[in-house]
Write a protein that holds these residues in place. Sequence first.
Motif, short mmCIF file in Angstrom:
data_model
loop_
_atom_site.label_atom_id
_atom_site.label_comp_id
_atom_site.label_asym_id
_atom_site.label_seq_id
_atom_site.Cartn_x
_atom_site.Cartn_y
_atom_site.Cartn_z
N PHE A 166 57.39 33.73 12.66
CA PHE A 166 58.76 34.16 12.46
C PHE A 166 58.91 35.68 12.50
N PHE A 181 60.45 37.25 15.84
CA PHE A 181 61.85 37.01 16.23
C PHE A 181 62.79 37.56 15.17
N SER A 182 63.96 37.93 15.62
CA SER A 182 65.01 38.37 14.69
C SER A 182 66.37 37.98 15.25
N ARG A 183 67.32 37.80 14.34
CA ARG A 183 68.68 37.42 14.74
C ARG A 183 69.43 38.70 15.11
N ARG A 233 72.05 35.45 18.39
CA ARG A 233 70.96 34.53 18.71
C ARG A 233 69.64 35.07 18.17
N MET A 234 68.70 34.16 18.01
CA MET A 234 67.33 34.54 17.66
C MET A 234 66.65 35.00 18.95
#
Length: 160
Positions: free
Chosen positions: A1, A4-6, A40-41
């Motif tokens: 995780f 990834f970032s929003r 979005r991610m």
Amino acid sequence: FDGFSRREIVSSSEPVCEVPVALSGEANYVVVHPEQTLERMLPNSLDPSELQREITLAAESVDAPVAAGDELGEMTISHDGTVYGTVKLLALNDVSASWLLVAKRDVAAFFSRTVVKVVLLALLVLIAALVVLFFTGGRGRRYGKRSRRTVASGYRGRRR
């Protein structure tokens, strides 16, 4: 995780493009914007500016009147074949129609119809035939005039 970032990829207040407007005297184009903000991610290695934006408009140009909020197309955001989202494109402001330009378009559309052209041609032929008949065929005896062979006898009808 952690990879990834929003992130926001499209803002609803961001102007996307200009769509040409026909039949308006006040503006030649209307600006479109996304219907909603897209988040979005995304991989941290991907910069949102690297995303491809494919804009599909409903038509090359729109006819006025256009109201703010009218749907004029859609935009698809993708990168390397992966689609991250699709959003509708809406008109940002109102554009009113010019009654003179609308009337001109309607009259031109009316006279470009085949049926109207045939009727006008038939009417033109009928008028030409009547003009030719008037100038060539009507040289004989006219109503209300005496012919040359009639001798004036002085008889004016029966007396009482």
